[in-house]
Write an enzyme that holds these catalytic residues in place. Structure first.
Site, short mmCIF file in Angstrom:
data_model
loop_
_atom_site.label_atom_id
_atom_site.label_comp_id
_atom_site.label_asym_id
_atom_site.label_seq_id
_atom_site.Cartn_x
_atom_site.Cartn_y
_atom_site.Cartn_z
N SER A 140 0.86 -1.19 0.00
CA SER A 140 0.00 0.00 0.00
C SER A 140 0.89 1.23 0.00
O SER A 140 2.08 1.15 0.34
CB SER A 140 -0.86 -0.01 1.28
OG SER A 140 -1.50 1.24 1.47
N TYR A 174 -3.55 -0.99 10.00
CA TYR A 174 -3.34 -1.15 8.56
C TYR A 174 -1.96 -0.63 8.17
O TYR A 174 -1.21 -1.30 7.45
CB TYR A 174 -4.44 -0.37 7.82
CG TYR A 174 -4.46 -0.59 6.32
CD1 TYR A 174 -5.08 -1.70 5.76
CD2 TYR A 174 -3.86 0.33 5.46
CE1 TYR A 174 -5.11 -1.88 4.38
CE2 TYR A 174 -3.89 0.15 4.08
CZ TYR A 174 -4.52 -0.96 3.54
OH TYR A 174 -4.54 -1.14 2.18
P1 NAP Z 1 -11.64 -5.40 -1.16
O1 NAP Z 1 -12.55 -5.32 -2.33
O2 NAP Z 1 -12.15 -5.13 0.21
O3 NAP Z 1 -10.88 -6.79 -1.21
C1 NAP Z 1 -10.27 -7.39 -0.10
C2 NAP Z 1 -10.21 -8.87 -0.34
O4 NAP Z 1 -9.64 -9.51 0.81
C3 NAP Z 1 -11.62 -9.46 -0.52
O5 NAP Z 1 -11.55 -10.51 -1.42
C4 NAP Z 1 -11.92 -9.96 0.88
O6 NAP Z 1 -12.92 -10.93 0.95
C5 NAP Z 1 -10.55 -10.53 1.22
N1 NAP Z 1 -10.48 -10.84 2.63
C6 NAP Z 1 -10.74 -10.03 3.68
N2 NAP Z 1 -10.67 -10.72 4.83
C7 NAP Z 1 -10.34 -12.00 4.50
C8 NAP Z 1 -10.14 -13.19 5.24
N3 NAP Z 1 -10.28 -13.24 6.57
N4 NAP Z 1 -9.81 -14.32 4.56
C9 NAP Z 1 -9.72 -14.31 3.22
N5 NAP Z 1 -9.91 -13.23 2.46
C10 NAP Z 1 -10.22 -12.08 3.10
O7 NAP Z 1 -10.50 -4.31 -1.37
P2 NAP Z 1 -9.29 -4.24 -2.42
O8 NAP Z 1 -9.00 -2.79 -2.56
O9 NAP Z 1 -9.53 -5.06 -3.63
O10 NAP Z 1 -8.13 -4.85 -1.53
C11 NAP Z 1 -7.21 -5.82 -2.00
C12 NAP Z 1 -5.84 -5.56 -1.41
O11 NAP Z 1 -5.35 -4.31 -1.91
C13 NAP Z 1 -5.81 -5.44 0.12
O12 NAP Z 1 -4.65 -6.07 0.62
C14 NAP Z 1 -5.74 -3.94 0.34
O13 NAP Z 1 -5.15 -3.62 1.57
C15 NAP Z 1 -4.88 -3.54 -0.83
N6 NAP Z 1 -4.91 -2.12 -1.19
C16 NAP Z 1 -6.04 -1.54 -1.67
C17 NAP Z 1 -6.00 -0.19 -2.01
C18 NAP Z 1 -7.21 0.53 -2.57
O14 NAP Z 1 -7.11 1.75 -2.78
N7 NAP Z 1 -8.31 -0.12 -2.85
C19 NAP Z 1 -4.84 0.55 -1.86
C20 NAP Z 1 -3.73 -0.08 -1.35
C21 NAP Z 1 -3.76 -1.42 -1.03
P3 NAP Z 1 -14.45 -10.46 1.22
O15 NAP Z 1 -14.96 -9.92 -0.07
O16 NAP Z 1 -15.12 -11.72 1.65
O17 NAP Z 1 -14.41 -9.41 2.30
#
Ligand code: NAP
Length: 247
Positions: free
Chosen positions: A139, A152
């Site tokens: 991130s 986080y």
């Molecule tokens: P998201 O749509 O909330 O996706 C998060 C994913 O992690 C979902 O598939 C979620 O499953 C899964 N997850 C959460 N808890 C879990 C658990 N206990 N066991 C297995 N899977 C689990 O958000 P995203 O933005 O795509 O996030 C993906 C990654 O990118 C994360 O590591 C996040 O920190 C990182 N990131 C995102 C951003 C951004 O701007 N969006 C920026 C920097 C980093 P569920 O759908 O069941 O909750």
């Protein structure tokens, strides 16, 4: 030239592949020819459908990192050569009020599960004498402090550190370990930010590219880091942020 980016013959496991960035990464790896296991705490049927409709190969696997060791038995004998640790959660609260329960939940999924999933994958590849690649999703808060997200921020700084130590230890085995630091990407993770007009405007105004990122912006980068084109890239934390960190 295109062979440089081909993932034909690779088997990949992508965590959190049911939605958002994980879904886009699974789709991108499959488009390059990888057979993809889409892991989630819920079934990843939509992602599997998106991949198979385009002629790709994918299956779904239930992995819930509420148990950070959940992936411990996923790799032995399974033939994976690529791992993308994407699953992650965010809990927002002022640091003065941040609870132990939120701290533990975030650290367990984002940091502890990520390390032990890498460990299980690395052990298997090294035992088999095979090369491979890990991509961890970090991130901007692997570098910056953020606001109201202490667990986080701690966990994502840790992702950068884990990526570097594993890159050092496993380079001799032909395993690259890199991370992607996404900028502000429109997914569930950033719903709360985008729902706050003031924060959303402040963020957008600072992004040189003039738009929020799309999950697909991260998918292509992950495919590159998994490919032969990136075989001398290891220990890197690559910003994919529309220029945010350059500003
Ligand atoms: P998201 O749509 O909330 O996706 C998060 C994913 O992690 C979902 O598939 C979620 O499953 C899964 N997850 C959460 N808890 C879990 C658990 N206990 N066991 C297995 N899977 C689990 O958000 P995203 O933005 O795509 O996030 C993906 C990654 O990118 C994360 O590591 C996040 O920190 C990182 N990131 C995102 C951003 C951004 O701007 N969006 C920026 C920097 C980093 P569920 O759908 O069941 O909750």
């Amino acid at each position: 030239m295109s062979d440089l980016f081909s993932l034909e013959g690779h088997k990949a496991l992508v965590t959190g592949a049911n939605t958002g960035i994980g879904q886009a990464i699974a789709v991108a790896l499959a488009a390059q020819g990888a057979t993809v296991t889409c892991a989630g705490r819920r079934a990843c049927d939509e992602t599997v459908d998106m991949i198979t409709r385009n002629g790709g190969s994918a299956t779904t696997l239930l992995l819930d990192f509420a148990d950070p060791m959940a992936a411990r038995d996923s790799f032995a004998g399974a033939g994976y050569t690529l791992l993308v640790n994407n699953a992650g959660i965010i809990r927002r609260e002022d640091s003065t009020d941040y609870s132990e329960a939120d701290w533990d939940a975030v650290i367990d999924v984002n940091q502890k599960a990520l390390f032990f999933t890498c460990q299980a994958f690395g052990r298997e590849l090294i035992a088999q004498g095979k090369s491979g690649a890990i991509v961890n999703i970090a991130s901007l808060l692997s570098f910056q402090g953020g606001i109201r997200v202490p667990a986080y921020t701690a966990s994502k700084h840790a992702v950068a550190g884990i990526t570097k130590i594993l890159a050092n230890e496993w380079a001799p085995h032909g395993i690259t370990v890199n991370a992607i630091a996404p900028g502000y990407i429109a997914t569930n993770n950033t719903d709360a930010l985008r729902a706050d007009p003031e924060r959303a405007k402040a963020i957008l105004d600072r992004i040189p590219a003039g738009r929020w990122g799309a999950a697909e912006d991260i998918g292509g980068t992950a495919a590159y880091l998994c490919s032969r084109a990136a075989k001398y890239v290891t220990g890197a934390v690559l910003n994919v942020d529309g220029g945010w960190m350059a500003r």
